[in-house]
Design an enzyme around this catalytic site. Structure first.
Site, PDB file in Angstrom:
ATOM      1  N   THR A  32      50.460   5.185  65.237  1.00 35.74           N
ATOM      2  CA  THR A  32      50.120   6.564  65.590  1.00 35.74           C
ATOM      3  C   THR A  32      49.248   7.178  64.501  1.00 35.74           C
ATOM      4  OG1 THR A  32      52.016   7.635  64.511  1.00 35.74           O
ATOM      5  CG2 THR A  32      52.361   6.777  66.734  1.00 35.74           C
ATOM      6  N   GLY A  33      48.614   8.304  64.833  1.00 37.50           N
ATOM      7  CA  GLY A  33      47.832   9.034  63.836  1.00 37.50           C
ATOM      8  C   GLY A  33      46.588   8.299  63.379  1.00 37.50           C
ATOM      9  N   TYR A 218      56.845  21.432  55.154  1.00 43.65           N
ATOM     10  CA  TYR A 218      56.390  20.036  55.102  1.00 43.65           C
ATOM     11  C   TYR A 218      57.453  19.154  54.448  1.00 43.65           C
ATOM     12  CZ  TYR A 218      53.540  15.986  53.791  1.00 43.65           C
ATOM     13  OH  TYR A 218      53.058  14.708  53.618  1.00 43.65           O
TER      14      TYR A 218
END
Length: 338
Positions: A32-33, A218
């Protein structure tokens, strides 16, 4: 211990992929990404160089996926590549992407949850979850669980532990545990064991006008990546599926090179060496491929070697609690041994 204790901070991912080429050849791998000039791109290019049966690239933007796929086609024309649109910040997109993957293959040997984001202003997913928690943890949580039937299928014929789930975390996890009492960072009171590290340094302490601190959000999401892996290890190892998490290092990007950016300047203070995307992919590839890790030992890797995450990120009680919260937020229960 890993197979190559000499690998470290500056080891290129291409060297790791070459060392473990036999663990790539003929496998079905999803990352992914994936976007140009990123860790994701470096990861899939290194994997593509050693003959996987199928390489699935997943990301939000079709044009970016196509750009990386074109690079693979030019360099490694015999590698089969498929593209899947995946917005991890949208649970409906995650569910559709998982269905699209299942239409491409009935087994998945390696899943690399590489995607992640960081923002400094308050945003929310369509489901109303704080954007970083929703995208960096809840999306991968749902995606991984929906793909588990494919991983279990692969594990039936792979050596125990060769089927892998790899999730990218960050050293930033050390700044905050899971704020179970206020995971959306709405200013609700939290007990001391859920509060972030204090004092935060420099730009890390800077909040938006509404009080939102993007670094704390985050950090919470990156702790979630590790606790997610704790839970996976507890329940999937007996099925022949190994799970690991890692800090890839601080990576050179156009944004990170912006010396006028206050936050980037703060990152330079805490991470004096910035890796290239190829160097940034190396720890991911060790976690995904190293046969020395088939027998699950350790949890978290840094610079291609096993390391210890913060205590709050390896607590089994917190891992169970996070799993239950995550199930509530996606509206579905997952029984991993079933």
């Amino acid at each position: 211990m890993t197979s190559h204790p000499t690998y470290g901070l500056k080891t290129p991912g291409s060297e790791v992929a070459q060392a473990f080429a036999e663990r790539i050849r003929g496998k079905t791998i999803l990352v992914t990404g994936v976007s140009p000039k990123s860790i994701g791109a470096a990861t899939v290019l290194n994997l593509a160089s050693h003959g996987p049966a199928l390489l699935i690239l997943a990301s939000r933007t079709k044009a970016r996926l196509q750009e990386v796929a074109a690079q693979i086609a030019e360099k490694y024309p015999d590698t089969r590549v498929e593209l899947v649109i995946l917005d991890l910040g949208s649970q409906s997109s995650v569910r559709q992407a998982a269905a699209d993957v299942a239409a491409l293959t009935d087994k998945l040997d390696i899943l690399i949850n590489n995607a992640g984001m960081m923002v400094t202003s308050r945003q929310a997913t369509p489901e109303g979850i704080e954007q970083q928690f929703g995208t960096n943890h809840i999306g991968p949580f749902l995606f991984t669980n929906l793909l588990l039937p494919l991983l279990r299928k692969a594990a039936e014929s792979n050596p125990p532990g060769a089927t892998r789930i790899v999730s990218l975390s960050s050293a930033g996890h050390r700044l905050s545990p899971i704020r179970f009492s206020d995971y959306n960072l709405e200013g609700k009171p939290v007990p001391p064991e859920e509060d972030h590290a204090k004092p935060l340094q420099g730009a890390f302490a800077k909040c938006a006008p509404d009080g939102y601190n993007g670094i704390v959000a985050y950090a919470q999401s990156k702790t979630a990546n590790i606790l997610f892996t704790v839970y996976l290890q507890t329940h999937l190892t007996k099925l022949g599926i190994a799970a690991y998490t890692l800090h890839p290092g601080t990576i050179q990007t156009d944004l990170s090179r912006d010396q006028d950016d206050e936050l980037s300047a703060q990152f330079y203070k805490v991470a004096p060496y910035w890796k290239s995307p190829d160097e940034g992919s190396s720890t991911t590839l060790v976690a995904a491929l190293d046969p020395a890790l088939d027998d699950v030992k350790g949890l978290y890797l840094v610079d291609c070697q096993l390391a210890e995450p913060a205590p709050h990120a390896r607590d089994a009680v917190s891992a169970d609690r996070l799993w239950k919260l995550s199930e509530e937020l996606v509206g579905e229960t997952f029984l991993l041994g079933a």
